[in-house]
Design an enzyme around this catalytic site. Sequence first.
Site, mmCIF file in Angstrom:
data_model
loop_
_atom_site.group_PDB
_atom_site.id
_atom_site.type_symbol
_atom_site.label_atom_id
_atom_site.label_comp_id
_atom_site.label_asym_id
_atom_site.label_seq_id
_atom_site.Cartn_x
_atom_site.Cartn_y
_atom_site.Cartn_z
ATOM 1 N N HIS A 307 35.391 55.603 49.266
ATOM 2 C CA HIS A 307 36.640 56.102 48.715
ATOM 3 C C HIS A 307 37.789 55.436 49.444
ATOM 4 C CE1 HIS A 307 39.777 58.820 47.367
ATOM 5 N NE2 HIS A 307 38.953 59.114 46.381
ATOM 6 N N ASP A 364 32.247 61.738 42.466
ATOM 7 C CA ASP A 364 31.471 61.370 41.283
ATOM 8 C C ASP A 364 29.978 61.298 41.531
ATOM 9 O OD1 ASP A 364 33.491 61.209 39.447
ATOM 10 O OD2 ASP A 364 34.091 59.226 40.110
HETATM 11 N N1 ACO Z 1 28.553 50.155 48.012
HETATM 12 C C1 ACO Z 1 28.416 49.137 48.904
HETATM 13 N N2 ACO Z 1 29.414 48.653 49.664
HETATM 14 C C2 ACO Z 1 30.615 49.234 49.529
HETATM 15 C C3 ACO Z 1 30.847 50.302 48.620
HETATM 16 C C4 ACO Z 1 29.756 50.761 47.854
HETATM 17 N N3 ACO Z 1 29.918 51.765 46.995
HETATM 18 N N4 ACO Z 1 32.148 50.681 48.696
HETATM 19 C C5 ACO Z 1 32.723 49.875 49.616
HETATM 20 N N5 ACO Z 1 31.799 49.000 50.114
HETATM 21 C C6 ACO Z 1 32.020 48.018 51.192
HETATM 22 C C7 ACO Z 1 32.774 46.791 50.675
HETATM 23 O O1 ACO Z 1 31.880 45.806 50.223
HETATM 24 C C8 ACO Z 1 33.542 46.390 51.906
HETATM 25 O O2 ACO Z 1 32.639 45.738 52.777
HETATM 26 P P1 ACO Z 1 33.178 44.549 53.754
HETATM 27 O O3 ACO Z 1 34.149 45.202 54.680
HETATM 28 O O4 ACO Z 1 31.935 44.053 54.405
HETATM 29 O O5 ACO Z 1 33.809 43.547 52.842
HETATM 30 C C9 ACO Z 1 33.910 47.724 52.560
HETATM 31 O O6 ACO Z 1 32.876 48.627 52.158
HETATM 32 C C10 ACO Z 1 35.272 48.268 52.137
HETATM 33 O O7 ACO Z 1 35.307 48.338 50.718
HETATM 34 P P2 ACO Z 1 36.610 48.153 49.820
HETATM 35 O O8 ACO Z 1 36.209 47.797 48.433
HETATM 36 O O9 ACO Z 1 37.566 47.225 50.521
HETATM 37 O O10 ACO Z 1 37.225 49.611 49.881
HETATM 38 P P3 ACO Z 1 38.340 50.165 48.915
HETATM 39 O O11 ACO Z 1 39.011 51.255 49.628
HETATM 40 O O12 ACO Z 1 39.195 49.064 48.378
HETATM 41 O O13 ACO Z 1 37.495 50.710 47.643
HETATM 42 C C11 ACO Z 1 36.171 52.086 46.263
HETATM 43 C C12 ACO Z 1 37.130 52.038 47.460
HETATM 44 C C13 ACO Z 1 36.762 51.296 45.084
HETATM 45 C C14 ACO Z 1 35.996 53.545 45.816
HETATM 46 C C15 ACO Z 1 34.807 51.468 46.680
HETATM 47 O O14 ACO Z 1 34.261 52.203 47.775
HETATM 48 C C16 ACO Z 1 33.808 51.423 45.529
HETATM 49 O O15 ACO Z 1 33.806 50.446 44.763
HETATM 50 N N6 ACO Z 1 32.930 52.466 45.369
HETATM 51 C C17 ACO Z 1 31.997 52.526 44.270
HETATM 52 C C18 ACO Z 1 32.696 52.996 43.006
HETATM 53 C C19 ACO Z 1 33.040 54.478 43.036
HETATM 54 O O16 ACO Z 1 32.213 55.318 43.367
HETATM 55 N N7 ACO Z 1 34.276 54.794 42.613
HETATM 56 C C20 ACO Z 1 34.753 56.190 42.520
HETATM 57 C C21 ACO Z 1 35.829 56.457 43.523
HETATM 58 S S1 ACO Z 1 36.308 58.151 43.483
HETATM 59 C C22 ACO Z 1 37.313 58.269 42.142
HETATM 60 O O17 ACO Z 1 37.957 57.352 41.709
HETATM 61 C C23 ACO Z 1 37.371 59.527 41.549
#
Ligand code: ACO
Length: 428
Positions: A307, A364
């Site tokens: 998140h 979610d």
């Molecule tokens: N699975 C694997 N790796 C992940 C995940 C995941 N679900 N989420 C983040 N990471 C990793 C990224 O690859 C990144 O790794 P790095 O530092 O080695 O490059 C690190 O964790 C940080 O991730 P970001 O994408 O920069 O974090 P951000 O805050 O921009 O994104 C987000 C948050 C979009 C929710 C992300 O965690 C994600 O894509 N999750 C899966 C989709 C999801 O469940 N979305 C619902 C969110 S809740 C809502 O909207 C109601």
Amino acid sequence: MSEKAILQVGNNSYEFPLVKGTENEVAINIKTLRGATKGVITLDPGFKNTGSCESAITFLDGEKGILRYRGYSIEQLADNGSFLEVAYALIFGDLPNEAQLEKFHSDIKSKSVVDEDVKKIIDAFPKNAHPMGILSSLTSALVAFNPSSVNVDSEEEMYNAIVKIMGKLPVLVAWAMRKIKGLPLNYGSNSLGYIDNIMKMMFEKPNEEYVINPIIKNALDKLLILHADHEQNCSTSTVRIVGSSHAGLFASVSAGISALWGPLHGGANQAVLEMLEAIRADGGDTKKYMAKAKDKNDTFRLMGFGHRVYKNFDPRAKIIKIAADELLNDLGIDDPILDIARGLEQEALNDPYFVERKLYPNVDFYSGIIYRAMGIPVEMFTVMFALGRLPGWIAQWKEMRSRKEPIGRPRQIYTGENYREFIKLEKR
Ligand code: ACO
């Protein structure tokens, strides 16, 4: 702490005041930055460090896992409140008394009829159309029936726009589901409560009397409360920015619905269930999918994990996990998907990749399991999220308009070609 921030740009230094919120969050107010520095701006793609507004609606602390609407904790609201009470509190600032709630509900009911011509639009969609696409199109269609910008100086106009959309959106949600299920487009009944009515509109079969299951009703009420607002997330920021051009409430909410659909935002609930199903079909090997999620050459992400703001735990996920357990237990459903979800969660919580990046289950991760147990098709999950988020979008839109915030218009740093001469087609 000093009450100002000092910024050095080249040889010049500039002072900016600090702004402190009621929960002691601190921001540097850079309103005068560009003028004072003669053109310097801040750059923050994804707005990870940028506050777009001051807001009195929702407080969340991602480190401590706190979420409060209008000061009330999400745990207390989910345990004791109803969705309509919570909607009222979000939109108008405090929980309603009985008379206020009664009036709000009765005004919503009085505006809940949707123009019959909207059914012709639904007819034009193929049966396999995605209901989120249908909902976003229908909400846009309602803009055509409600085109005018709302006069923010008229309390009555604001109120009417609010009760209208609170009354009509549930009808569109139900119709989106009935379209994909091939059921006739119906209306509910004004004699029912807000949630009971939504359930009747969604689930009633033409040849059977619909009886409300109180277990499902309570779970739905809770889920909608948990989704009702989340401060300046992607869809809410969209609603505020569209509304800032003085577009009407229906237009702003319609834009929010489109923003919500993406799999990184509200679309994640559908993506989670599809992921869990895929893991099950593939033999239930959760370790294989954990490895994929960690592999930087693989685009797969563990959906429902991570998140932007919560870096400890998502308080909504805690409530939903318990609710999912209770609902399946009460309904006597043994869903193998739940075991896969629990297994994945345990592995992720003990895996250094997820621990170091502070990736925890989000709202979610378990919501789809509940929706499935209620008999809601997977394509409808994000539509249900939109229904829950409606009061938050309304509250944020109302706050933005009432405060007469300026039109949202970010700046950029241009990185393209410098000036060059046009070359005629035949010479290129
Ligand atoms: N699975 C694997 N790796 C992940 C995940 C995941 N679900 N989420 C983040 N990471 C990793 C990224 O690859 C990144 O790794 P790095 O530092 O080695 O490059 C690190 O964790 C940080 O991730 P970001 O994408 O920069 O974090 P951000 O805050 O921009 O994104 C987000 C948050 C979009 C929710 C992300 O965690 C994600 O894509 N999750 C899966 C989709 C999801 O469940 N979305 C619902 C969110 S809740 C809502 O909207 C109601």
